[in-house]
Design an enzyme around this catalytic site. Structure first.
Site, PDB file in Angstrom:
ATOM      1  N   ASP A 178     -10.223  -5.886   1.739  1.00 28.31           N
ATOM      2  CA  ASP A 178     -10.963  -4.668   2.085  1.00 28.31           C
ATOM      3  C   ASP A 178     -11.498  -4.814   3.505  1.00 28.31           C
ATOM      4  O   ASP A 178     -12.179  -5.786   3.824  1.00 28.31           O
ATOM      5  CB  ASP A 178     -12.108  -4.478   1.077  1.00 28.31           C
ATOM      6  CG  ASP A 178     -13.053  -3.355   1.453  1.00 28.31           C
ATOM      7  OD1 ASP A 178     -12.650  -2.468   2.229  1.00 28.31           O
ATOM      8  OD2 ASP A 178     -14.197  -3.368   0.967  1.00 28.31           O
TER       9      ASP A 178
ATOM     10  N   ASP B 248      11.185   0.885  -8.111  1.00 30.78           N
ATOM     11  CA  ASP B 248      10.496   0.832  -9.392  1.00 30.78           C
ATOM     12  C   ASP B 248      11.291   1.556 -10.481  1.00 30.78           C
ATOM     13  O   ASP B 248      11.821   2.649 -10.251  1.00 30.78           O
ATOM     14  CB  ASP B 248       9.117   1.500  -9.240  1.00 30.78           C
ATOM     15  CG  ASP B 248       8.289   1.459 -10.494  1.00 30.78           C
ATOM     16  OD1 ASP B 248       7.765   0.386 -10.824  1.00 30.78           O
ATOM     17  OD2 ASP B 248       8.171   2.513 -11.157  1.00 30.78           O
TER      18      ASP B 248
ATOM     19  N   GLU C 296      14.133  -3.049  -9.545  1.00 29.06           N
ATOM     20  CA  GLU C 296      13.478  -3.421 -10.806  1.00 29.06           C
ATOM     21  C   GLU C 296      14.406  -2.951 -11.920  1.00 29.06           C
ATOM     22  O   GLU C 296      14.254  -1.858 -12.456  1.00 29.06           O
ATOM     23  CB  GLU C 296      12.098  -2.773 -10.937  1.00 29.06           C
ATOM     24  CG  GLU C 296      11.352  -3.255 -12.168  1.00 29.06           C
ATOM     25  CD  GLU C 296      10.095  -2.451 -12.474  1.00 29.06           C
ATOM     26  OE1 GLU C 296       9.156  -3.025 -13.048  1.00 29.06           O
ATOM     27  OE2 GLU C 296      10.057  -1.243 -12.162  1.00 29.06           O
TER      28      GLU C 296
ATOM     29  N   HIS D 139       2.796  -7.834  -9.925  1.00 32.35           N
ATOM     30  CA  HIS D 139       1.663  -6.967 -10.250  1.00 32.35           C
ATOM     31  C   HIS D 139       1.670  -6.469 -11.685  1.00 32.35           C
ATOM     32  O   HIS D 139       0.682  -5.909 -12.158  1.00 32.35           O
ATOM     33  CB  HIS D 139       1.665  -5.760  -9.312  1.00 32.35           C
ATOM     34  CG  HIS D 139       2.857  -4.882  -9.505  1.00 32.35           C
ATOM     35  ND1 HIS D 139       4.133  -5.247  -9.122  1.00 32.35           N
ATOM     36  CD2 HIS D 139       2.989  -3.660 -10.073  1.00 32.35           C
ATOM     37  CE1 HIS D 139       4.981  -4.302  -9.431  1.00 32.35           C
ATOM     38  NE2 HIS D 139       4.319  -3.322 -10.020  1.00 32.35           N
ATOM     39  N   ASP D 140       2.786  -6.629 -12.401  1.00 29.63           N
ATOM     40  CA  ASP D 140       2.914  -6.176 -13.792  1.00 29.63           C
ATOM     41  C   ASP D 140       2.832  -7.324 -14.796  1.00 29.63           C
ATOM     42  O   ASP D 140       3.057  -7.103 -15.989  1.00 29.63           O
ATOM     43  CB  ASP D 140       4.259  -5.456 -13.993  1.00 29.63           C
ATOM     44  CG  ASP D 140       4.239  -4.035 -13.468  1.00 29.63           C
ATOM     45  OD1 ASP D 140       3.147  -3.452 -13.352  1.00 29.63           O
ATOM     46  OD2 ASP D 140       5.324  -3.498 -13.162  1.00 29.63           O
TER      47      ASP D 140
ATOM     48  N   ASP E  77       7.332  -0.004  -1.644  1.00 28.88           N
ATOM     49  CA  ASP E  77       7.648   0.270  -3.044  1.00 28.88           C
ATOM     50  C   ASP E  77       8.080   1.727  -3.149  1.00 28.88           C
ATOM     51  O   ASP E  77       7.447   2.613  -2.571  1.00 28.88           O
ATOM     52  CB  ASP E  77       6.409   0.044  -3.915  1.00 28.88           C
ATOM     53  CG  ASP E  77       6.732  -0.684  -5.208  1.00 28.88           C
ATOM     54  OD1 ASP E  77       7.756  -0.331  -5.819  1.00 28.88           O
ATOM     55  OD2 ASP E  77       5.971  -1.578  -5.606  1.00 28.88           O
TER      56      ASP E  77
ATOM     57  N   ASN F 231     -13.141  -2.075   5.192  1.00 29.11           N
ATOM     58  CA  ASN F 231     -14.206  -1.112   5.526  1.00 29.11           C
ATOM     59  C   ASN F 231     -15.386  -1.131   4.563  1.00 29.11           C
ATOM     60  O   ASN F 231     -16.246  -0.253   4.610  1.00 29.11           O
ATOM     61  CB  ASN F 231     -13.640   0.306   5.624  1.00 29.11           C
ATOM     62  CG  ASN F 231     -12.996   0.768   4.322  1.00 29.11           C
ATOM     63  OD1 ASN F 231     -13.040   0.057   3.312  1.00 29.11           O
ATOM     64  ND2 ASN F 231     -12.399   1.952   4.346  1.00 29.11           N
TER      65      ASN F 231
ATOM     66  N   ASP G 110      -7.131  -2.286   1.697  1.00 34.53           N
ATOM     67  CA  ASP G 110      -6.534  -1.230   2.512  1.00 34.53           C
ATOM     68  C   ASP G 110      -5.537  -1.810   3.520  1.00 34.53           C
ATOM     69  O   ASP G 110      -5.346  -3.027   3.602  1.00 34.53           O
ATOM     70  CB  ASP G 110      -7.628  -0.435   3.233  1.00 34.53           C
ATOM     71  CG  ASP G 110      -8.675  -1.325   3.874  1.00 34.53           C
ATOM     72  OD1 ASP G 110      -8.280  -2.276   4.575  1.00 34.53           O
ATOM     73  OD2 ASP G 110      -9.879  -1.094   3.667  1.00 34.53           O
TER      74      ASP G 110
END
Length: 551
Positions: free
Chosen positions: A12, A191, A248, A322-323, A89, A14, A20
């Site tokens: 992060d 994806d 994927e 991430h899955d 992605d 900010n 971000d």
């Protein structure tokens, strides 16, 4: 070598508690020093975040929570300056229900966009069939104000599937893809790409659960006719730009691999999910856990590698993403053995296989699963649905929570651990998702200066993979599995011309006698820093990994 970033949880910049694009830019030196040559970034497009960005409102806008398109341009430019490519992605199977196309389709049955999605009408007012979505429940949602009319979604109701049977839809998608490639990205991770094609009979099947429904994958995963879409997609977009593409591709049969990743395949590479899901009978039903041994892991891994060899293609090799839950927790079944030594052993296990290794953020630190005490502490939509599905199948709340703690995608989505502060150095604000609660000493600040750390081990094996003297070996070399799995050893050799590399990995918490001597020069030893000397290896210490070179 590719590094996957889940931008919401990486850095992060900010102070709003959400990662971000500028946060990624601020960490490019870290990524460069790790030694990777490409970054795959999970979705940063405009989205209501029902599925954390995999529900896209606008493919050509950046969600304000991540920054702006100017930030993306800066990221591409500064990454390129460091010799790093950017891979985006791409979610081509579905959009958000807030997407302008779907909103027009929903509110105007005569709009051309009604055929951009899948709508069905039934005379009896019931759902068109009994297909169950990946996140649970029917794949059909009623259209407001149109009794008996439904729209289709493989995933959440807020993620309506695009109708790839419509050539106009396909052309609009190609324009979007080419727009991004013109911008300067190197390619895409695609994806749910094997779910573009559905069986057009839309027929019900015998139920496979108490809910009277049947898994949608029976009728909507890797179905006949998919190749037509993927071939056209490749020719109209990726092939024109020599783009890097990672599919994927769940459900691809070994005999079909050559179509996907052979010399004229649809993609540069696809993921090898064979061993990623070894812990569950069904990756969408976490309460159906598998019992497995190291021998099962070895057999699955090497069988898969044999199939891709016969297809003359490449896998993207992963142990986390991430899955998935964290590899150290998944593959090391004894909680007391989830140590730095075990994390290094897992790294060596997969890193030297044929194909392209991908590292998921935090994997290089040895990050572990968390433990949550209430389902209310989860964000992930699949975790909430799996919790309910476990209850519906007769499990108690305590048991259901245990399944979700084990498999939740939130395990991989907690903030990146940069230091040992309360917010892990991720933000100056309370993070959008609570950090993990098994993180003592597991962070960049601690590990960068420790020569024996997991992080520095990853740097070392990245150097080996990229060493010019081994380049041809790792790209073109044959894979020869070694028959050691019954000893909890993952062992294999890579051979090319006069070169041979032997990889020996002990996934046991005991000293193991190999029953054979392996002679060679040590390239890397996970337990000791000394290398470049001749050894005879006939035993491996607990969770020791050794890479040997012999002529």
């Amino acid at each position: 070598m590719i590094y996957q970033i889940y931008p919401r949880s990486f850095q992060d910049s900010n102070g709003d508690g959400i990662g971000d694009i500028q946060g990624i830019i601020s960490r490019l030196d870290y990524i460069q020093n790790l030694g990777v040559t490409a970054i795959w970034i999970s979705p940063i497009y405009k989205s209501p975040m029902v599925d954390m960005g995999y529900d896209i409102t606008d493919y050509q806008q950046i969600d304000p929570v991540f920054g702006t398109m100017d930030d993306v341009d800066e990221l591409i430019r500064k990454a390129r300056d460091r010799g790093i490519k950017i891979i985006m992605d791409l979610v081509a199977n579905h959009t958000s229900d807030q997407n302008e196309w779907f909103q027009k389709a929903l509110h105007d049955p005569q709009s051309k966009y009604r055929d951009y999605y899948i709508f069905k009408h039934t005379d009896d007012g019931k759902a068109p069939n009994n297909w169950r979505g990946t996140f649970g429940g029917s794949t059909w949602t009623p259209v407001p104000g149109e009794p008996g009319t439904y729209y289709f979604h493989t995933f959440a109701a807020e993620q309506p599937d695009l109708n790839w049977e419509n050539p106009k839809l396909r052309q609009d998608m190609y324009k979007i893809i080419n727009w991004w490639l013109e911008k300067g990205i190197a390619g895409f991770r695609l994806d749910a790409i094997t779910q573009l094609k559905k069986d057009l009979d839309w027929a019900s099947l015998p139920a496979d659960g108490r809910d009277g429904l049947v898994n949608v994958e029976r009728k909507g995963l890797n179905r006949p006719g998919l190749g037509k879409f993927l071939r056209e997609l490749r020719d109209e977009t990726f092939a024109k730009y020599n783009a890097v593409t990672i599919g994927e591709a769940y459900g691809v049969k070994p005999e079909d691999l050559s179509e996907f990743v052979g010399p004229n395949g649809y993609f540069s590479m696809i993921f090898d999910f064979s061993y990623l899901n070894i812990d569950v009978a069904d990756p969408n039903e976490w309460y159906r856990k598998n019992d497995w041994q190291v021998a099962d892991l070895a057999h699955t891994m090497f069988s898969s590698q044999q199939s891709i060899k016969e297809a003359n293609g490449n896998f993207a090799n992963v142990i986390e993403n991430h899955d998935q839950n964290r590899a150290l927790t998944k593959f090391i079944q004894d909680p007391n053995s989830r140590t730095p030594a075990a994390a290094k052993a897992l790294a060596a296990m997969y890193f030297f296989l044929p194909g392209v290794p991908i590292i998921y953020q935090g994997q290089e630190l040895g990050m572990k699963n968390f433990e949550r005490t209430s389902i209310d502490q989860f964000n992930d939509v699949s975790s909430l649905n799996n919790y309910q599905r476990a209850l519906n199948n007769g499990y108690s709340e305590k048991e259901a929570l245990k399944f979700v703690n084990w498999r939740s995608r939130d395990n991989a989505r907690v903030p990146m651990q940069w230091d040992d502060s309360e917010t892990a150095g991720f933000s100056t604000h309370k993070p959008w998702l609570n950090p993990g609660n098994h993180r003592a000493g597991i962070n960049v600040f601690n590990e960068e200066t420790d020569p024996k750390s997991i992080l520095n081990f990853y740097k070392r094996i990245l150097q080996i993979r990229q060493d010019p003297q081994y380049k041809s070996l790792f790209i073109e070399g044959n894979l020869q599995p070694l028959p050691l799995a019954d000893k909890d050893i993952i062992g294999y050799q890579r051979e090319y011309q006069e070169q041979k590399i032997t990889i020996l990995v002990n996934l046991n918490n005991q000293l193991v006698d190999l029953g054979h001597q392996f002679i060679g020069e040590v390239i890397v030893d996970s337990l000791y820093n000394h290398d470049d000397h001749q050894v005879n290896v006939d035993k491996l210490a607990p969770f020791q990994a050794v890479v040997l070179k012999s002529e």
